[in-house]
Design a protein around this motif. Structure first.
Motif, short mmCIF file in Angstrom:
data_model
loop_
_atom_site.label_atom_id
_atom_site.label_comp_id
_atom_site.label_asym_id
_atom_site.label_seq_id
_atom_site.Cartn_x
_atom_site.Cartn_y
_atom_site.Cartn_z
N SER A 1 -2.21 -18.07 -33.50
CA SER A 1 -1.93 -18.74 -32.21
C SER A 1 -0.44 -18.69 -31.90
O SER A 1 -0.04 -18.41 -30.77
N PHE A 2 0.39 -18.98 -32.91
CA PHE A 2 1.84 -18.94 -32.70
C PHE A 2 2.29 -17.53 -32.31
O PHE A 2 3.07 -17.36 -31.37
N LEU A 3 1.80 -16.53 -33.03
CA LEU A 3 2.18 -15.14 -32.73
C LEU A 3 1.70 -14.73 -31.33
O LEU A 3 2.42 -14.05 -30.59
N TYR A 4 0.49 -15.16 -30.97
CA TYR A 4 -0.03 -14.86 -29.64
C TYR A 4 0.83 -15.53 -28.57
O TYR A 4 1.18 -14.91 -27.57
N LEU A 5 1.18 -16.81 -28.77
CA LEU A 5 2.01 -17.51 -27.79
C LEU A 5 3.41 -16.90 -27.70
O LEU A 5 3.98 -16.80 -26.61
N ALA A 6 3.95 -16.44 -28.83
CA ALA A 6 5.26 -15.78 -28.81
C ALA A 6 5.18 -14.47 -28.02
O ALA A 6 6.07 -14.18 -27.21
N SER A 7 4.12 -13.70 -28.23
CA SER A 7 3.99 -12.45 -27.47
C SER A 7 3.75 -12.74 -26.00
O SER A 7 4.25 -12.01 -25.12
N THR A 8 3.02 -13.80 -25.70
CA THR A 8 2.81 -14.19 -24.31
C THR A 8 4.13 -14.55 -23.65
O THR A 8 4.38 -14.20 -22.49
N PHE A 9 5.00 -15.23 -24.39
CA PHE A 9 6.33 -15.56 -23.87
C PHE A 9 7.12 -14.30 -23.56
O PHE A 9 7.79 -14.21 -22.53
N VAL A 10 7.03 -13.31 -24.43
CA VAL A 10 7.72 -12.03 -24.19
C VAL A 10 7.17 -11.36 -22.93
O VAL A 10 7.94 -10.89 -22.08
N PHE A 11 5.84 -11.31 -22.80
CA PHE A 11 5.25 -10.72 -21.60
C PHE A 11 5.70 -11.47 -20.34
O PHE A 11 6.05 -10.85 -19.34
#
Length: 123
Positions: free
Chosen positions: A54-64
């Motif tokens: 979840s953390f990694l997904y949210l971090a990648s979402t922030f990058v997008f």
């Protein structure tokens, strides 16, 4: 920007809009892949691993989202210059708001599905 022709500015505007579309499409692909992978491996993922994903997904979402923001900002700047030169270009506010709603709802749904407890009988 004064050295750029109106045609070059229009091309930059269209490229910025295409980059926004690409970011949203790639984010959508990552979101569906995350949901499918977490569902397929639901019995192998511990709670700690789910939170890490979840953390990694949210971090990648922030990058997008940040890349999307800067591409959209560039498009608005190019549009303003074109308007100042007398070339009217419509700004897609409705599609921008719709993308933002999709982004927020999709991110929340993905994190929910990642961490939802699904039993075999629920499937």
């Amino acid at each position: 920007m004064d050295s750029l022709t109106s045609a070059e500015l229009l091309e930059l505007l269209l490229l910025s809009e295409a980059a926004v579309d690409y970011q949203v499409e790639f984010w959508l692909t990552v979101s569906f892949a995350t949901i499918v992978a977490s569902f397929a491996a639901r019995h192998l993922l511990t709670k700690r691993i789910r939170w890490l994903i979840s953390f990694l997904y949210l971090a990648s979402t922030f990058v997008f989202a940040s890349r999307w923001f800067y591409n959209a900002w560039d498009a608005l700047v190019y549009n303003e210059v074109l308007v100042s030169r007398g070339i009217e270009m419509p700004v897609g506010y409705v599609s921008g708001v719709a993308r933002m709603i999709l982004f927020l709802a999709g991110t929340l749904a993905t994190v929910y599905f990642l961490n939802a407890k699904i039993d075999r009988k629920d499937v």
